[in-house]
Scaffold this motif. Structure first.
Motif, PDB file in Angstrom:
ATOM      1  N   SER A  18       0.829  -1.208   0.000  1.00 33.10           N
ATOM      2  CA  SER A  18       0.000   0.000   0.000  1.00 33.10           C
ATOM      3  C   SER A  18       0.859   1.252   0.000  1.00 33.10           C
ATOM      4  O   SER A  18       0.578   2.228  -0.699  1.00 33.10           O
ATOM      5  N   ALA A  19       1.951   1.221   0.774  1.00 37.04           N
ATOM      6  CA  ALA A  19       2.855   2.367   0.839  1.00 37.04           C
ATOM      7  C   ALA A  19       3.514   2.597  -0.511  1.00 37.04           C
ATOM      8  O   ALA A  19       3.647   3.738  -0.978  1.00 37.04           O
ATOM      9  N   ALA A  20       3.941   1.513  -1.159  1.00 31.36           N
ATOM     10  CA  ALA A  20       4.591   1.630  -2.466  1.00 31.36           C
ATOM     11  C   ALA A  20       3.637   2.201  -3.493  1.00 31.36           C
ATOM     12  O   ALA A  20       4.004   3.046  -4.322  1.00 31.36           O
ATOM     13  N   PHE A  21       2.364   1.745  -3.428  1.00 37.86           N
ATOM     14  CA  PHE A  21       1.358   2.250  -4.357  1.00 37.86           C
ATOM     15  C   PHE A  21       1.097   3.727  -4.111  1.00 37.86           C
ATOM     16  O   PHE A  21       0.982   4.520  -5.045  1.00 37.86           O
ATOM     17  N   ALA A  22       1.037   4.114  -2.841  1.00 35.59           N
ATOM     18  CA  ALA A  22       0.760   5.500  -2.497  1.00 35.59           C
ATOM     19  C   ALA A  22       1.883   6.414  -2.944  1.00 35.59           C
ATOM     20  O   ALA A  22       1.664   7.580  -3.274  1.00 35.59           O
ATOM     21  N   GLN A  23       3.120   5.889  -2.969  1.00 42.41           N
ATOM     22  CA  GLN A  23       4.271   6.700  -3.318  1.00 42.41           C
ATOM     23  C   GLN A  23       4.554   6.698  -4.822  1.00 42.41           C
ATOM     24  O   GLN A  23       5.453   7.388  -5.283  1.00 42.41           O
ATOM     25  N   ALA A  24       3.801   5.915  -5.584  1.00 38.18           N
ATOM     26  CA  ALA A  24       4.025   5.865  -7.030  1.00 38.18           C
ATOM     27  C   ALA A  24       3.754   7.241  -7.628  1.00 38.18           C
ATOM     28  O   ALA A  24       2.758   7.879  -7.301  1.00 38.18           O
ATOM     29  N   PRO A  25       4.652   7.739  -8.464  1.00 38.13           N
ATOM     30  CA  PRO A  25       4.468   9.072  -9.022  1.00 38.13           C
ATOM     31  C   PRO A  25       3.232   9.147  -9.912  1.00 38.13           C
ATOM     32  O   PRO A  25       2.909   8.205 -10.628  1.00 38.13           O
ATOM     33  N   ALA A  26       2.538  10.274  -9.821  1.00 36.90           N
ATOM     34  CA  ALA A  26       1.348  10.461 -10.643  1.00 36.90           C
ATOM     35  C   ALA A  26       1.749  10.594 -12.104  1.00 36.90           C
ATOM     36  O   ALA A  26       2.831  11.085 -12.424  1.00 36.90           O
ATOM     37  N   LYS A  27       0.885  10.141 -12.987  1.00 34.74           N
ATOM     38  CA  LYS A  27       1.151  10.217 -14.420  1.00 34.74           C
ATOM     39  C   LYS A  27       1.187  11.675 -14.856  1.00 34.74           C
ATOM     40  O   LYS A  27       0.284  12.452 -14.525  1.00 34.74           O
ATOM     41  N   PRO A  28       2.237  12.089 -15.578  1.00 31.97           N
ATOM     42  CA  PRO A  28       2.313  13.480 -16.022  1.00 31.97           C
ATOM     43  C   PRO A  28       1.120  13.873 -16.890  1.00 31.97           C
ATOM     44  O   PRO A  28       0.577  13.055 -17.626  1.00 31.97           O
ATOM     45  N   ALA A  29       0.725  15.138 -16.783  1.00 36.56           N
ATOM     46  CA  ALA A  29      -0.360  15.675 -17.605  1.00 36.56           C
ATOM     47  C   ALA A  29       0.248  16.467 -18.749  1.00 36.56           C
ATOM     48  O   ALA A  29       1.322  17.051 -18.622  1.00 36.56           O
ATOM     49  N   ARG A  30      -0.454  16.476 -19.879  1.00 29.29           N
ATOM     50  CA  ARG A  30      -0.041  17.301 -21.013  1.00 29.29           C
ATOM     51  C   ARG A  30      -1.051  18.442 -21.145  1.00 29.29           C
ATOM     52  O   ARG A  30      -2.230  18.207 -21.381  1.00 29.29           O
ATOM     53  N   ILE A  31      -0.564  19.657 -20.977  1.00 31.22           N
ATOM     54  CA  ILE A  31      -1.427  20.837 -20.949  1.00 31.22           C
ATOM     55  C   ILE A  31      -1.161  21.682 -22.190  1.00 31.22           C
ATOM     56  O   ILE A  31      -0.027  22.075 -22.457  1.00 31.22           O
ATOM     57  N   ARG A  32      -2.215  21.940 -22.953  1.00 26.10           N
ATOM     58  CA  ARG A  32      -2.120  22.750 -24.168  1.00 26.10           C
ATOM     59  C   ARG A  32      -3.047  23.944 -24.033  1.00 26.10           C
ATOM     60  O   ARG A  32      -4.213  23.787 -23.651  1.00 26.10           O
ATOM     61  N   GLY A  33      -2.540  25.126 -24.364  1.00 25.65           N
ATOM     62  CA  GLY A  33      -3.403  26.290 -24.281  1.00 25.65           C
ATOM     63  C   GLY A  33      -2.650  27.588 -24.447  1.00 25.65           C
ATOM     64  O   GLY A  33      -1.517  27.611 -24.941  1.00 25.65           O
ATOM     65  N   ASP A  34      -3.307  28.692 -24.035  1.00 20.54           N
ATOM     66  CA  ASP A  34      -2.732  30.030 -24.157  1.00 20.54           C
ATOM     67  C   ASP A  34      -2.352  30.557 -22.783  1.00 20.54           C
ATOM     68  O   ASP A  34      -3.099  30.390 -21.806  1.00 20.54           O
ATOM     69  N   ILE A  35      -1.207  31.218 -22.730  1.00 20.01           N
ATOM     70  CA  ILE A  35      -0.761  31.806 -21.471  1.00 20.01           C
ATOM     71  C   ILE A  35      -1.660  32.996 -21.119  1.00 20.01           C
ATOM     72  O   ILE A  35      -1.890  33.888 -21.934  1.00 20.01           O
TER      73      ILE A  35
END
Length: 202
Positions: A18-35
């Motif tokens: 459970s600890a290993a699962f909790a510490q697994a890095p979240a999947k990166p998001a790809r963000i597209r848009g205008d500043i």
């Protein structure tokens, strides 16, 4: 081994898993848009999906731009990343091609689903062969674990990296951001920003 010891070992194993699962890095998001703005270390982006998000930008977050190159600049031996749509016949048609500099060879190597449509894919691979076809150039690609072919129509953006800095993160410019979720917001891992009229096509 007694029942009590077995239960204790099972509980410890479950706890560690459970600890290993909790510490697994979240999947990166790809963000597209205008500043919208860059205020301090917070980049605000209005996404194509319609919502607005805040992205933490560290001093060492890589920022790059792109420049247009020609389809003819893609040669056997080039390492490319190409987003493509899969037709009903299973054939791939590129929507953009990024030619990586030699120092970045191997970046994201492979063939996987992409998030520009239900049938979109990304292939980061070596160009083995370039063949002129009736509807564009056909790239024969190979990567660790496989190979495929992608047709590149004449009107598809062909780009490579160009220098940029945090000073280029100006309101109104389009960005492509790879970011890690951080609570309700994000932390940028790398940013590609529009510069000299060249917008991130990926």
């Amino acid at each position: 081994m007694s029942t009590r010891i077995k239960l204790a070992v099972s509980a410890l194993t479950l706890s560690l898993a459970s600890a290993a699962f909790a510490q697994a890095p979240a999947k990166p998001a790809r963000i597209r848009g205008d500043i919208v703005s860059l205020s301090g270390d917070t980049l605000t982006v209005h996404r194509r999906s319609g919502d607005t998000v805040k992205i933490a930008v560290k001093a060492d977050t890589p920022v790059t731009a792109l420049k247009n190159i020609k389809l003819q600049d893609i040669k056997p031996g080039s390492f490319v990343g190409t987003a493509a749509m899969t037709g009903v016949d299973g054939k791939l048609t590129a929507t953009e091609v990024l030619v990586f500099p030699e120092a970045a060879r191997g970046t994201g190597e492979g063939h996987y689903a992409w998030d520009m449509g239900p049938s979109s894919t990304m292939t980061n691979a070596n160009v083995d062969q370039v063949v002129q076809g009736t509807d564009g150039r056909n790239l024969k690609l190979s990567y660790k674990g496989g190979s495929n072919a992608v047709t590149v129509p004449e009107n598809v953006p062909i780009v490579t990296f160009a220098p940029a800095t945090h000073a280029d993160l100006k309101p109104g410019k389009q960005v492509f951001v790879v970011a890690a979720p951080a609570g309700a917001d994000y932390t940028a891992q790398r940013i590609v920003v529009e510069k000299d009229g060249v917008k991130p096509p990926m």
